[in-house]
Write a protein that holds these residues in place. Structure first.
Motif, PDB file in Angstrom:
ATOM      1  N   GLY A   2       2.780   6.672  13.151  1.00  0.00           N
ATOM      2  CA  GLY A   2       4.167   6.971  12.783  1.00  0.00           C
ATOM      3  C   GLY A   2       4.280   7.565  11.392  1.00  0.00           C
ATOM      4  O   GLY A   2       5.158   8.362  11.119  1.00  0.00           O
ATOM      5  N   CYS A   3       3.366   7.151  10.485  1.00  0.00           N
ATOM      6  CA  CYS A   3       3.417   7.650   9.118  1.00  0.00           C
ATOM      7  C   CYS A   3       3.043   9.116   9.029  1.00  0.00           C
ATOM      8  O   CYS A   3       3.316   9.773   8.055  1.00  0.00           O
ATOM      9  CB  CYS A   3       2.477   6.846   8.217  1.00  0.00           C
ATOM     10  SG  CYS A   3       3.155   5.236   7.844  1.00  0.00           S
ATOM     11  N   GLY A   4       2.375   9.602  10.044  1.00  0.00           N
ATOM     12  CA  GLY A   4       1.879  10.975  10.006  1.00  0.00           C
ATOM     13  C   GLY A   4       2.997  11.997   9.918  1.00  0.00           C
ATOM     14  O   GLY A   4       2.774  13.151   9.593  1.00  0.00           O
ATOM     15  N   GLY A   5       4.209  11.551  10.229  1.00  0.00           N
ATOM     16  CA  GLY A   5       5.342  12.487  10.170  1.00  0.00           C
ATOM     17  C   GLY A   5       5.428  13.245  11.483  1.00  0.00           C
ATOM     18  O   GLY A   5       4.435  13.736  12.001  1.00  0.00           O
ATOM     19  N   SER A   6       6.625  13.303  12.018  1.00  0.00           N
ATOM     20  CA  SER A   6       6.760  13.954  13.322  1.00  0.00           C
ATOM     21  C   SER A   6       7.070  15.431  13.124  1.00  0.00           C
ATOM     22  O   SER A   6       7.843  15.803  12.256  1.00  0.00           O
ATOM     23  CB  SER A   6       7.897  13.291  14.104  1.00  0.00           C
ATOM     24  OG  SER A   6       9.038  13.250  13.300  1.00  0.00           O
ATOM     25  N   LYS A   7       6.443  16.220  13.904  1.00  0.00           N
ATOM     26  CA  LYS A   7       6.692  17.663  13.851  1.00  0.00           C
ATOM     27  C   LYS A   7       7.861  17.971  14.781  1.00  0.00           C
ATOM     28  O   LYS A   7       7.858  17.558  15.933  1.00  0.00           O
ATOM     29  CB  LYS A   7       5.439  18.399  14.357  1.00  0.00           C
ATOM     30  CG  LYS A   7       4.414  18.612  13.259  1.00  0.00           C
ATOM     31  CD  LYS A   7       4.243  20.114  13.030  1.00  0.00           C
ATOM     32  CE  LYS A   7       3.653  20.416  11.689  1.00  0.00           C
ATOM     33  NZ  LYS A   7       2.417  19.702  11.404  1.00  0.00           N
ATOM     34  N   GLN A   8       8.830  18.680  14.250  1.00  0.00           N
ATOM     35  CA  GLN A   8       9.928  19.050  15.133  1.00  0.00           C
ATOM     36  C   GLN A   8       9.588  20.351  15.856  1.00  0.00           C
ATOM     37  O   GLN A   8       8.810  21.155  15.371  1.00  0.00           O
ATOM     38  CB  GLN A   8      11.206  19.263  14.328  1.00  0.00           C
ATOM     39  CG  GLN A   8      11.967  17.991  14.158  1.00  0.00           C
ATOM     40  CD  GLN A   8      12.844  18.047  12.927  1.00  0.00           C
ATOM     41  OE1 GLN A   8      12.639  18.877  12.060  1.00  0.00           O
ATOM     42  NE2 GLN A   8      13.780  17.155  12.849  1.00  0.00           N
ATOM     43  N   LEU A  39       0.825  -1.213   0.000  1.00  0.00           N
ATOM     44  CA  LEU A  39       0.000   0.000   0.000  1.00  0.00           C
ATOM     45  C   LEU A  39       0.854   1.255   0.000  1.00  0.00           C
ATOM     46  O   LEU A  39       0.617   2.194  -0.759  1.00  0.00           O
ATOM     47  CB  LEU A  39      -0.921   0.010   1.229  1.00  0.00           C
ATOM     48  CG  LEU A  39      -2.119  -0.927   1.168  1.00  0.00           C
ATOM     49  CD1 LEU A  39      -2.929  -0.845   2.451  1.00  0.00           C
ATOM     50  CD2 LEU A  39      -3.004  -0.568  -0.020  1.00  0.00           C
ATOM     51  N   PHE A  40       1.873   1.270   0.867  1.00  0.00           N
ATOM     52  CA  PHE A  40       2.712   2.466   1.002  1.00  0.00           C
ATOM     53  C   PHE A  40       3.426   2.771  -0.309  1.00  0.00           C
ATOM     54  O   PHE A  40       3.439   3.903  -0.772  1.00  0.00           O
ATOM     55  CB  PHE A  40       3.738   2.256   2.124  1.00  0.00           C
ATOM     56  CG  PHE A  40       4.660   3.428   2.300  1.00  0.00           C
ATOM     57  CD1 PHE A  40       4.225   4.566   2.947  1.00  0.00           C
ATOM     58  CD2 PHE A  40       5.947   3.394   1.795  1.00  0.00           C
ATOM     59  CE1 PHE A  40       5.063   5.651   3.089  1.00  0.00           C
ATOM     60  CE2 PHE A  40       6.798   4.475   1.937  1.00  0.00           C
ATOM     61  CZ  PHE A  40       6.351   5.600   2.593  1.00  0.00           C
ATOM     62  N   LEU A  41       3.967   1.713  -0.914  1.00  0.00           N
ATOM     63  CA  LEU A  41       4.698   1.874  -2.167  1.00  0.00           C
ATOM     64  C   LEU A  41       3.809   2.513  -3.218  1.00  0.00           C
ATOM     65  O   LEU A  41       4.199   3.463  -3.904  1.00  0.00           O
ATOM     66  CB  LEU A  41       5.153   0.490  -2.636  1.00  0.00           C
ATOM     67  CG  LEU A  41       6.362   0.395  -3.526  1.00  0.00           C
ATOM     68  CD1 LEU A  41       7.546   1.020  -2.847  1.00  0.00           C
ATOM     69  CD2 LEU A  41       6.676  -1.062  -3.815  1.00  0.00           C
ATOM     70  N   PHE A  42       2.581   2.008  -3.339  1.00  0.00           N
ATOM     71  CA  PHE A  42       1.705   2.513  -4.388  1.00  0.00           C
ATOM     72  C   PHE A  42       1.124   3.874  -4.028  1.00  0.00           C
ATOM     73  O   PHE A  42       0.911   4.707  -4.900  1.00  0.00           O
ATOM     74  CB  PHE A  42       0.624   1.478  -4.708  1.00  0.00           C
ATOM     75  CG  PHE A  42       1.174   0.344  -5.525  1.00  0.00           C
ATOM     76  CD1 PHE A  42       1.167   0.403  -6.907  1.00  0.00           C
ATOM     77  CD2 PHE A  42       1.777  -0.742  -4.923  1.00  0.00           C
ATOM     78  CE1 PHE A  42       1.721  -0.612  -7.667  1.00  0.00           C
ATOM     79  CE2 PHE A  42       2.342  -1.759  -5.672  1.00  0.00           C
ATOM     80  CZ  PHE A  42       2.302  -1.697  -7.052  1.00  0.00           C
ATOM     81  N   LYS A  43       0.949   4.116  -2.736  1.00  0.00           N
ATOM     82  CA  LYS A  43       0.463   5.429  -2.290  1.00  0.00           C
ATOM     83  C   LYS A  43       1.449   6.511  -2.710  1.00  0.00           C
ATOM     84  O   LYS A  43       1.068   7.597  -3.135  1.00  0.00           O
ATOM     85  CB  LYS A  43       0.309   5.415  -0.763  1.00  0.00           C
ATOM     86  CG  LYS A  43      -0.217   6.730  -0.180  1.00  0.00           C
ATOM     87  CD  LYS A  43      -0.326   6.642   1.318  1.00  0.00           C
ATOM     88  CE  LYS A  43       0.964   6.957   1.965  1.00  0.00           C
ATOM     89  NZ  LYS A  43       1.405   8.078   2.532  1.00  0.00           N
TER      90      LYS A  43
END
Lengths: 320, 298
Positions: free
Chosen positions: B26-32, A59-63
């Motif tokens: 975790g995918c949301g990206g961490s704000k520094q 999923l991540f790859l294609f996203k």
């Protein structure tokens, strides 16, 4: 005198009702039951995590690849013959990269399949037990050599050799990549082919020998055809191993983004492109998404190869 | 017993869902954290330095020395490329940005718009790029235009440049390298590299290839020029004299393929950032520049 009647009579005597097992009042039995359930649950979790991980990667790859495919100007360049990712406007031609990956992999397979299958036949049919005990681990060790080391060997030893042999302007070519990858695919192909050949029933060999065939005739006309699906599966896995190799090809193929017309020119593979360019690419740029497109295409290719290998090896089990 | 089975499945599912949750989060990206306000007493606090991969090792070495001297300060250096660093400056996720190229007017305007501060540009070092050929190659010097023709593929044989009848084998750095971009903009005037140029991952790899290849040409940083290869003199145009790349010719800008290396900040650097920039410009910092094979500014 029907055997069926007899059978049913016997089963009636020894049938055990499940209730009587679980209802056993002893404390020990209840603890056993409980640990059984716990371990079942743990195994279920492990299996589930494995499957979910694969799906998430997919999923991540294609996203990450989709934004480029939606961008009409950039996605139009995907079929072009050049890879100029940092030009203005950028050109993300996948053709030279796919061609590079395919030619190197093809070369590796042409070299390693005859060698690997030959070694497998020798190990399982010809070699004495002592020799086999020494040789088999030695071949397995080949699989343990880090790809950086193989790449370094290719750069320092193989490339100058090929350059002088063919009088080329440079020794970093598709052929250099193919030979180094063949080295790396060899253990996979040998050990899986050997398993396939060893599972061919002994009586096939014995029957053909008693019909007057020599050992070599028997191996060539009976044993190898019987193990063919296993050998095919080994080849497929070897292809997967070769096409996904990164560090080695990055070091020895020269990384020129051209469509190769022979084995003696530098090529740029998909894996090397991702590895070389990921470092400096700005997150969220077209170039970044383009690298994910390359990754997605590569993933699909290896996925199909593994699928074919799986189907073929399943058929092998049916033959028995 | 059946309920037990169900129970264990539910537990398992819950565990997996929990795991997934953490992954997605975790995918949301961490704000520094944005830059901390400067401490008034002494040098205290931490800063982020982001940007060019050309400068990242130099910056790292500087930060290590700086932190040895100032125990309460911490400087975190990351690479990622000049473009990445400039983006981070726009978003306020870094205090200083390393860049091996000039910031464009658009980028400056963007930072001004986001932070209401003028961009501060500090030159921290100079860098020269030498063009190298094999020892057996009779060619001694080339004009900028000839170099451009070689790299774009307009010229493919050394005899067109007064050398032997030998195919030119073109070595360049990977596209991820700031040097690749610099040569493209500076020497080739943004024309495309020839598609069969061999892209190498490091300066050392280019040197190694040129050593063993009669028709090769490549480019490397000043620190990689050595006796086993031949360094070409470069002429601005056909009428001017050839200049060899060296510390002095890069410093006085007489060597055509040289560039300054920058640190950028949004507004005047404060606190730790200011102390770090001062350290870079001090004689101690410039000694590190020399040690890392770049050219100092003083």
């Amino acid at each position: 005198m029907s055997p069926n009647g007899d059978n049913s009579a016997i089963t009636n005597d020894i049938v055990v009702h499940k209730e009587s097992l679980s209802k056993s009042g002893s404390k020990k039995r209840r603890i056993w039951d409980f640990t059984e359930k716990i371990s079942e649950g743990l195994l279920f979790i492990s299996a589930f995590i494995g499957v979910v991980t694969v799906i998430l990667i997919f999923l991540f790859l294609f996203k990450e690849a989709i934004p480029l495919l939606m961008d009409t100007t950039a996605s139009k360049t995907l079929a072009s013959k050049n890879w100029y990712p940092i030009s203005n406007p950028p050109v993300f031609g996948l053709v030279p990269l796919i061609a590079g990956s395919i030619i190197v992999t093809f070369g590796a397979i042409v070299i390693s399949v005859p060698l690997g299958v030959g070694a497998a036949i020798y190990l399982s049919m010809v070699a004495s037990p002592t020799v086999r005990e020494i040789l088999k681990p030695a071949i397995e060790v080949l699989a343990g050599i880090p790809s950086v080391v193989v790449g370094f060997f290719g750069m320092a030893v193989l490339a100058p050799l090929i350059k002088n042999l063919f009088h080329l302007p440079t020794g970093l070519t598709a052929l250099t990549g193919a030979i180094t990858l063949a080295l790396m695919a060899l253990p996979t192909i040998t050990s899986i082919s050997e398993d396939a050949i060893s599972t061919v029933p002994r009586r096939y060999m014995e029957a053909s020998l008693s019909l007057g065939a020599t050992r070599w005739q028997a191996i060539r006309t009976v044993i190898v055809p019987a193990a063919l699906s296993g050998i095919t599966a080994a080849t497929m896995l070897g292809i997967g191993r070769a096409i996904g190799e990164t560090m080695t090809v990055l070091m020895v193929t020269g990384n020129a983004g051209i469509i190769p017309d022979s084995f003696l020119v530098p090529v740029r593979t998909m894996t090397a492109t991702i590895a070389a360019e990921m470092g400096e690419v700005a997150r969220g740029s077209d170039h970044y998404y383009a690298l994910f497109v390359v990754g997605a295409v590569l993933f699909l290719m290896t996925f199909v190869i593994n699928l074919v290998a799986d189907i073929v090896s399943r058929r092998m089990k049916e033959v028995e | 017993m059946n309920s037990l089975k169900k129970f264990s499945k539910v537990v398992a599912l819950a565990a997996v869902v929990g795991l997934l949750g953490t992954v997605v989060a975790g995918c949301g990206g961490s704000k520094q954290d944005a830059a901390k306000p400067a401490a008034d007493m002494g040098i205290k606090g931490s800063i982020q330095v982001k940007g060019s991969d050309t400068i990242v090792n130099l910056s790292q070495a500087m930060a290590e020395e700086f932190m040895k001297k100032n125990k309460d300060a911490s400087v975190a250096v990351t690479g990622g490329g000049s473009g990445t660093g400039i983006k981070a400056l726009v978003n306020g996720t870094t205090d200083l940005c390393n860049s091996s190229r000039n910031m464009t007017a658009e980028e400056k305007a963007e930072i001004k718009g986001k932070t209401q501060k003028d961009v501060k540009e500090i030159v921290i070092a100079n860098d020269g790029i030498g063009f190298i050929v094999n020892k057996d190659n009779p060619v001694k010097e080339l004009t900028m235009e000839q170099l451009s023709d070689i790299y774009t593929g307009k010229v493919s044989n050394w005899k067109e440049l007064g050398g032997n009848d030998e195919k030119i084998v073109v070595y360049a750095r990977e596209t991820s390298s700031g040097t690749h971009v610099f040569v493209k903009e500076h020497v080739m005037k943004n024309k495309e590299y020839r598609s069969d140029a061999l892209l190498q991952n490091s300066n050392a790899a280019i040197v190694k290839e040129v050593e063993g290849n009669k028709g090769a040409i490549g480019y490397v940083g000043l620190g990689y020029l050595k006796d086993t290869i031949k360094t070409l003199g470069v002429k601005k145009d056909a009428g001017s004299a050839a200049v060899m790349p060296s510390e002095s010719s890069v410093k006085d800008k007489s060597y055509p393929v040289s560039r300054p290396l920058f640190v950028y900040a949004a507004g005047e650097p404060q606190g730790v950032a200011k102390a770090f920039v001062d350290f870079i410009l001090s004689s101690e910092g410039q000694a590190i520049v020399k040690k890392m094979d770049f050219v100092s500014i003083n």
